[in-house]
Scaffold this motif. Structure first.
Motif, PDB file in Angstrom:
ATOM      1  N   TYR A 451       0.745  -1.403   0.041  1.00  0.00           N
ATOM      2  CA  TYR A 451      -0.133  -0.113  -0.050  1.00  0.00           C
ATOM      3  C   TYR A 451       1.026   1.195   0.015  1.00  0.00           C
ATOM      4  CZ  TYR A 451       1.154  -0.013   5.010  1.00  0.00           C
ATOM      5  OH  TYR A 451       1.848   0.064   6.204  1.00  0.00           O
ATOM      6  N   ARG A 452       0.234   2.426  -0.222  1.00  0.00           N
ATOM      7  CA  ARG A 452       0.836   3.608  -0.176  1.00  0.00           C
ATOM      8  C   ARG A 452      -0.269   4.723   0.225  1.00  0.00           C
ATOM      9  NH1 ARG A 452       2.914   6.115  -5.838  1.00  0.00           N
ATOM     10  NH2 ARG A 452       3.139   7.825  -4.537  1.00  0.00           N
ATOM     11  N   ARG A 453       0.554   5.614   0.885  1.00  0.00           N
ATOM     12  CA  ARG A 453      -0.490   6.807   1.345  1.00  0.00           C
ATOM     13  C   ARG A 453      -0.297   7.937   0.448  1.00  0.00           C
ATOM     14  NH1 ARG A 453      -1.534   5.198   6.882  1.00  0.00           N
ATOM     15  NH2 ARG A 453       0.204   3.754   7.668  1.00  0.00           N
ATOM     16  N   ALA A 454      -1.623   8.388   0.033  1.00  0.00           N
ATOM     17  CA  ALA A 454      -1.483   9.455  -0.861  1.00  0.00           C
ATOM     18  C   ALA A 454      -1.824  10.757  -0.353  1.00  0.00           C
ATOM     19  CB  ALA A 454      -2.961   9.425  -1.835  1.00  0.00           C
ATOM     20  N   ASN A 455      -0.711  11.619  -0.721  1.00  0.00           N
ATOM     21  CA  ASN A 455      -0.667  12.688  -0.623  1.00  0.00           C
ATOM     22  C   ASN A 455      -1.346  13.717  -1.588  1.00  0.00           C
ATOM     23  OD1 ASN A 455       0.677  12.589   1.998  1.00  0.00           O
ATOM     24  ND2 ASN A 455       2.499  12.451   1.047  1.00  0.00           N
ATOM     25  N   SER A 456      -1.605  14.890  -1.386  1.00  0.00           N
ATOM     26  CA  SER A 456      -2.113  15.500  -2.653  1.00  0.00           C
ATOM     27  C   SER A 456      -1.081  16.056  -3.486  1.00  0.00           C
ATOM     28  CB  SER A 456      -3.044  17.140  -2.313  1.00  0.00           C
ATOM     29  OG  SER A 456      -4.178  16.602  -1.382  1.00  0.00           O
TER      30      SER A 456
END
Length: 573
Positions: A451-456
């Motif tokens: 998984y990855r964490r989405a930043n704007s």
């Protein structure tokens, strides 16, 4: 026109960083008073003088070299250690406590079996006169012990409580703010406390922080470590962090050498300790204390610390019983009673001591009573670990239990219990989960959940080339590039994730926060923990339900599988 009187000079004579930190807690006594000028000097000869004055030097305080300090007369000299050539300094001297009472004796220094705070070898000059004009103690029992061991020094004793304790007590209402800064949430914050020397926690059991991290689920416990300033001086921050790297990577919070340790006690739930003073400050907050070391020959029999450690439950240094010991609710009276034998006048140290210091200066104290400074909020929490070994207990779709403890809720939703541990744990686990872009290559290649964490994504400007992936494209690429990966996901928000399985279309996972009945509190879990639960459930079922339930540290969260909105699919990464 008459020139104004020159300010009176107060010298803070510092032997080590630990002694400096004690003295800094006295500064509010002089706040707002232009009649007083504060200077600092390093008393030579300590093995722990590295960076001793760094905290004040970086703040712009004026420091005197030792020869400069010897050449001047000082209107008042404050020190928190009787060791070194203090007698050579000219001016009235005030000796303050170095810790929480007299609990430790070092056989290689001064008189055998006597703590330095009671040892005539340090408390009397060569002419057998008391070193200090005022000897400040925290409790009447300490005065009795001082008179017994060194009657001349006892004649100058004053009971004034403990300024460091008063800062801690003044910060109790900041507990929630401290826990928020640390990222603790509903987890149980376990503070490990290590003094210095061969009987300290880190000297006796250097692998304990990592062992506890490998045994205590990340979503149920947060670990923090308080290290004595002497150990920081001896080892250095760089090497200390290197030695603790496995535990730090697993989420351990390492307190800085000044102030942060006390904020951790306020925020903490349980303290695991050796015979260092930190445990008595924890006891003053009535925190449960668990012993992992007995202090050996350094611990003074019958002292408040000895009585506290005797009454405290014991933790096996292997860490195998950690969850049982740390989750047990104490049935005996709290620990505060042990602190009451070490600290008197709680909350009154500065108002008691201030007038005495001004009397030695020959000045009237300021009209405004001095107040202890509340502790500073700890720095932002360390990032969540980048990879986890995930233990899961699930139920198969056909109704047969796939693992012990699985169950179905009343509406038929499947329940899975999740525990996340470091990837190097020796406990069996269900799957490995890794955060793309942060985890190491070995963990990324081995992960069943990636998984990855989405930043704007930053808005493109006209001066540079830009390239982005959409969340939908990234999940497809992650599965294609990592053959061992069975679930790829992008965390879009605290309640939404875009998920893709092999040979399937992406879908949105919605995570309902848990609302605690009767308290009005709302808990949000780490979305990556919910993804771990979803991965375990999808692997156990041929036809997944659209509504699932997972339990993370016993707290249930409802998970909903939905058709993704276009905004979820097109989220730029």
């Amino acid at each position: 026109m008459t020139a104004p009187d020159a300010p009176l000079g107060v010298l803070f004579a510092v032997r080590s960083a630990a002694a400096l930190h004690r003295l800094l807690d006295l500064l509010p006594v002089f706040d707002g008073d232009a009649r007083v000028r504060c200077r600092f000097t390093l008393v030579p000869g300590s093995a722990f003088d590295a960076d001793a004055l760094a905290a004040v030097a970086s703040s712009g305080a004026r420091c005197l070299s030792w020869p400069e300090a010897l050449a001047r007369h000082h209107d008042l000299i404050l020190t928190a250690s009787p060791k070194g050539e203090l007698a050579a300094l000219r001016g009235p001297k005030v000796l303050l406590p170095h810790g929480a009472g007299f609990n430790k004796a070092l056989a290689e220094e001064g008189s055998p079996h006597l703590p330095s705070g009671l040892d005539p070898a340090f408390l009397l000059t060569a002419g057998r006169r008391p070193l200090a004009d005022l000897h400040v103690l925290a409790h009447p029992d300490q005065v009795d012990r001082l008179i017994e061991q060194c009657p001349p020094a006892g004649a100058a004793a004053l009971v004034a409580g403990d300024p460091t304790l008063d800062r801690i007590l003044a910060s109790r209402d900041r507990r929630e703010a401290f826990r928020t800064a640390l990222g603790t949430g509903p987890r149980r914050l376990v503070v490990l406390s290590s003094t210095w020397g061969p009987e300290s926690l880190l000297a006796r059991h250097p692998g304990l922080p990592a062992r506890l991290a490998s045994r205590l689920p990340h979503d149920a416990y947060q670990l923090a470590l308080v290290v004595h300033p002497n150990e920081y001086s001896r080892t250095g921050s760089f090497d200390l962090a290197r030695q603790l790297r496995p535990a730090l990577d697993a989420g351990l919070v390492l307190a800085g050498p000044y102030e942060q340790w006390a904020a951790l006690l306020v925020a903490g739930d349980t303290v695991v300790t050796d015979h260092g003073s930190t445990a008595l400050y924890a006891a003053a907050l009535d925190r449960p204390v668990v012993a992992v070391c007995d202090g050996g020959t350094e611990l003074v029999p019958g002292s408040p610390m000895a009585r506290l450690l005797t009454a405290a439950p014991r933790l096996d240094p292997s860490g195998e019983d950690a969850a049982d010991v740390l989750s047990a609710q104490p049935s005996a009276p709290g620990t505060r009673r042990f602190a009451e034998a070490a600290f008197a006048l709680p909350g009154e140290s500065l108002t008691t001591l201030g007038p005495e210091l001004y009397k030695l200066l020959g000045l009237l104290p300021p009209p405004r009573p001095a107040q202890p400074r509340p502790l500073a909020t700890p720095p932002s929490a360390p990032r969540t670990p980048a990879a986890f070994a995930v233990r899961a207990r699930t139920e198969r779709a056909e109704g047969a239990e796939g693992a012990e403890g699985a169950e179905r809720t009343a509406d038929g939703a499947v329940v899975v219990d999740i525990e996340r541990l470091p990837p190097w744990t020796d406990l069996p686990y269900h799957h490995l989960a890794a955060e793309h872009g942060r985890a190491g290559i070995r963990e990324t290649q081995s992960a069943a959940l990636l998984y990855r964490r989405a930043n704007s994504a930053p808005a493109p400007d006209t001066a540079h080339h830009h390239e982005y992936r959409t969340a939908a494209d990234w999940t497809a690429e992650a599965l294609a590039d990592h053959p061992g990966c069975r679930t790829a996901a992008v965390v879009l928000s605290p309640t939404r994730c875009l998920v893709r399985r092999p040979n399937g279309e992406p879908f949105t996972l919605r995570i309902e926060p848990h609302r605690t009945t009767g308290t009005g509190r709302v808990r949000y879990t780490d979305p990556a923990a919910a993804l771990c639960a979803l991965h375990a459930l999808l692997g156990a079922q041929h036809t997944p339900a659209t509504t699932l339930t997972c339990r993370i540290d016993g707290t249930p969260y409802r998970l909903h599988l939905d058709t993704p909105a276009e905004a979820d699919l097109q989220h730029l990464l």
